[in-house]
Design a protein around this motif. Structure first.
Motif, short mmCIF file in Angstrom:
data_model
loop_
_atom_site.label_atom_id
_atom_site.label_comp_id
_atom_site.label_asym_id
_atom_site.label_seq_id
_atom_site.Cartn_x
_atom_site.Cartn_y
_atom_site.Cartn_z
N VAL A 99 0.87 -1.18 0.00
CA VAL A 99 0.00 0.00 0.00
C VAL A 99 0.91 1.23 0.00
O VAL A 99 1.93 1.24 0.69
N ASP A 100 0.53 2.25 -0.78
CA ASP A 100 1.35 3.47 -0.85
C ASP A 100 1.61 4.05 0.53
O ASP A 100 0.69 4.18 1.34
N PHE A 101 2.85 4.43 0.77
CA PHE A 101 3.25 4.98 2.06
C PHE A 101 3.16 6.50 2.04
O PHE A 101 3.62 7.15 1.11
N ASN A 102 2.52 7.05 3.07
CA ASN A 102 2.45 8.50 3.20
C ASN A 102 2.88 8.83 4.63
O ASN A 102 2.17 8.57 5.59
N GLN A 103 4.08 9.38 4.73
CA GLN A 103 4.68 9.61 6.04
C GLN A 103 3.83 10.51 6.93
O GLN A 103 3.64 10.25 8.12
N GLU A 104 3.27 11.56 6.32
CA GLU A 104 2.49 12.50 7.11
C GLU A 104 1.23 11.82 7.66
O GLU A 104 0.86 12.03 8.82
N ARG A 146 0.45 11.49 11.61
CA ARG A 146 -0.73 12.19 12.15
C ARG A 146 -1.75 11.22 12.74
O ARG A 146 -2.52 11.58 13.64
N VAL A 147 -1.79 9.98 12.21
CA VAL A 147 -2.82 9.06 12.69
C VAL A 147 -2.38 8.36 13.99
O VAL A 147 -3.22 7.94 14.80
N LEU A 148 -1.08 8.27 14.21
CA LEU A 148 -0.59 7.55 15.41
C LEU A 148 -1.18 8.05 16.72
O LEU A 148 -1.57 7.23 17.56
N PRO A 149 -1.27 9.37 16.94
CA PRO A 149 -1.86 9.82 18.21
C PRO A 149 -3.31 9.39 18.41
O PRO A 149 -3.82 9.42 19.53
N LYS A 150 -3.99 9.01 17.33
CA LYS A 150 -5.39 8.59 17.46
C LYS A 150 -5.49 7.13 17.89
O LYS A 150 -6.58 6.65 18.18
N LEU A 151 -4.38 6.41 17.86
CA LEU A 151 -4.43 4.96 18.05
C LEU A 151 -3.96 4.52 19.42
O LEU A 151 -3.26 5.24 20.12
N ASP A 152 -4.35 3.29 19.76
CA ASP A 152 -3.84 2.66 20.97
C ASP A 152 -2.63 1.82 20.55
O ASP A 152 -2.78 0.76 19.94
N LYS A 181 -9.25 22.63 4.64
CA LYS A 181 -9.67 22.97 6.00
C LYS A 181 -9.82 21.74 6.88
O LYS A 181 -9.61 21.80 8.09
N ILE A 182 -10.27 20.64 6.31
CA ILE A 182 -10.51 19.45 7.13
C ILE A 182 -9.27 18.55 7.14
O ILE A 182 -8.91 17.98 8.16
N GLN A 183 -8.62 18.40 6.01
CA GLN A 183 -7.48 17.48 5.89
C GLN A 183 -7.77 16.17 6.59
O GLN A 183 -7.08 15.79 7.54
N PRO A 184 -8.81 15.48 6.14
CA PRO A 184 -9.29 14.31 6.91
C PRO A 184 -8.30 13.16 6.92
O PRO A 184 -7.71 12.82 5.91
N LEU A 185 -8.13 12.58 8.09
CA LEU A 185 -7.30 11.37 8.24
C LEU A 185 -8.19 10.14 8.24
O LEU A 185 -7.90 9.16 7.61
N VAL A 186 -9.29 10.21 9.02
CA VAL A 186 -10.18 9.06 9.12
C VAL A 186 -11.53 9.41 8.50
O VAL A 186 -12.18 10.37 8.89
N LEU A 187 -11.92 8.61 7.48
CA LEU A 187 -13.20 8.80 6.81
C LEU A 187 -14.08 7.61 7.10
O LEU A 187 -13.61 6.47 7.10
N LEU A 188 -15.36 7.86 7.33
CA LEU A 188 -16.30 6.77 7.56
C LEU A 188 -17.54 6.98 6.72
O LEU A 188 -18.17 8.03 6.79
N GLU A 189 -17.86 5.97 5.89
CA GLU A 189 -19.16 6.01 5.24
C GLU A 189 -20.05 4.96 5.88
O GLU A 189 -19.71 3.78 5.95
N VAL A 190 -21.20 5.40 6.36
CA VAL A 190 -22.18 4.49 6.93
C VAL A 190 -23.16 4.14 5.82
O VAL A 190 -23.60 5.02 5.07
#
Ligand SMILES: C[S@@+](CC[C@H](N)C(=O)[O-])C[C@H]1O[C@@H](n2cnc3c(N)ncnc32)[C@H](O)[C@@H]1O
Lengths: 124, 227
Positions: A35-40, A44-50, B45-54
């Motif tokens: 899967v394509d790697f995107n460092q940013e 950025r997602v790490l702080p959201k995870l356990d 403005k959002i630069q979303p990291l996590v997207l969810l479609e229900v």
């Protein structure tokens, strides 16, 4: 099911279950794909995870590699580390197996990569 | 001087979609249009990291978003209908997009503690007797019960747990769903539950669309600490 998704799943919707987290993975069939790697994104997602839950899940699937059990500091500037995290988050997938509720032992099947988290009427 | 406007390409989907799965329809395409017109805002403005479609159905919406945002975000889709989950995987695969799919009722098995940056739901919105909601399969893709809002309202009640501090949600509704009342309801739910998010600004916008004699609206609710 990717391990990033596993990090966000719980069985708390079961009657009587308090946290239902983390779900234990029983993997019968695991697929690894590129899967394509995107460092940013990863940093950025790490702080959201356990982290602990991610590490244990990766270890269970035999893909933890050299990832440390405790999250390192200043990982934002460590592309080598982030690449390894990327691998366990997005490249390792459970195709067939089960997720087990830690409190009740209720099993949720994973088929064709899709966990079925639906409950019967008497379980809600 | 011309400003280039980003496009949200409509993805291909399998020609033999199961009869049990909601075929991409006018509402799906209008939702794609609404998202397309907001792409700049979403990106900047959002630069979303996590997207969810229900309720992803065929999966065209989440696949389009995944293609557009590519490796900058993580896309999850849920549907209560197994065939829809399989169709969503298939649509993502055909388009070489990354989407992780889970079968569940709304967000019931997700512990997304305010981590969703972009939420999309084109719910079953047709006014029907309440019992029809339980029929499952294709009926559950349109049966919305009294006022057509029984399913949507259950999700709206959880928004304050789902949405992140800088996020946006898009929901398709029709006139009979009383869009103005939904805005009030979301706001009340939010402030009632979301004490810890007191500093968050909360706004709803309404995009009206008309096709033949059906009026669709897109309620988008913005949760933001930057805007
Ligand atoms: C109007 S269709 C929209 C499908 C697709 N998103 C689109 O725009 O073409 C509604 C979808 O929501 C799903 N759905 C209905 N009730 C649900 C629930 N309680 N939880 C999750 N999905 C649900 C249906 O199975 C169906 O796929």
């Amino acid at each position: 099911m990717k391990l990033l998704t596993h990090n966000m799943l719980s069985s708390k919707c079961l009657k009587g279950v308090v946290t239902g987290y983390p779900l234990t993975i029983i993997a019968k069939d695991v697929k690894v794909s590129e899967v394509d790697f995107n460092q940013e994104f990863v940093s950025r997602v790490l702080p959201k995870l356990d982290w602990n839950v991610l590490w244990k899940a990766a270890e269970r699937l035999g893909h933890v590699g050299e990832l440390p059990q405790t999250l390192i500091e200043n990982y934002e500037n460590d592309p080598e580390f982030l690449k390894k995290v990327h691998h366990v988050l997005l490249e390792v997938e459970v195709i067939n197996g089960e997720l087990v509720c830690p409190e009740t032992g209720r099993k949720f099947p994973i088929t064709s990569g899709i966990p079925n988290m639906l409950l019967n009427d008497d379980e809600v | 001087m011309s400003i280039s406007v980003p496009k949200l390409a409509t993805p291909d989907w399998s020609s033999d979609l199961s009869e049990n799965v909601y075929e991409p329809s006018e509402d799906s395409f209008l939702l794609l249009d609404a998202l397309e017109s907001d792409l700049h805002f979403i990106q900047e403005k959002i630069q979303p990291l996590v997207l969810l479609e229900v309720g992803s159905g065929s999966g065209v919406i989440i696949t389009a978003l995944s293609k557009f945002l590519a490796a900058r975000s993580f896309c999850m889709a849920v549907d209560i209908n197994w065939d829809a989950c399989v169709a969503t995987c298939e649509t993502a695969r055909i388009n070489d997009a990354q989407v992780d799919v889970i079968q569940m009722d709304l967000d019931s098995a997700l512990c997304l503690n305010n981590q969703v940056d972009l939420l999309v739901f084109n719910p079953p919105y047709v006014v029907t007797p309440d019992e029809e909601i339980e029929s499952g399969g294709i009926v559950a893709s349109w049966a919305g019960g009294k006022t057509g809002r029984q399913v949507l309202d259950r999700l709206l009640g959880n928004l304050s747990y789902l949405l992140s501090k800088n996020s946006v949600g898009y929901f398709v509704v029709i006139e009979e769903n009383q869009p103005e009342a939904i805005k009030v309801e979301i706001t009340i739910c939010w402030f009632y539950r979301g004490k810890q998010l007191r500093n968050v600004k909360f706004a709803t916008r309404l995009y009206p669309f008309c096709v033949s004699n059906l009026c669709y609206s897109f309620i988008s609710c913005l949760v933001s600490n930057v805007l």
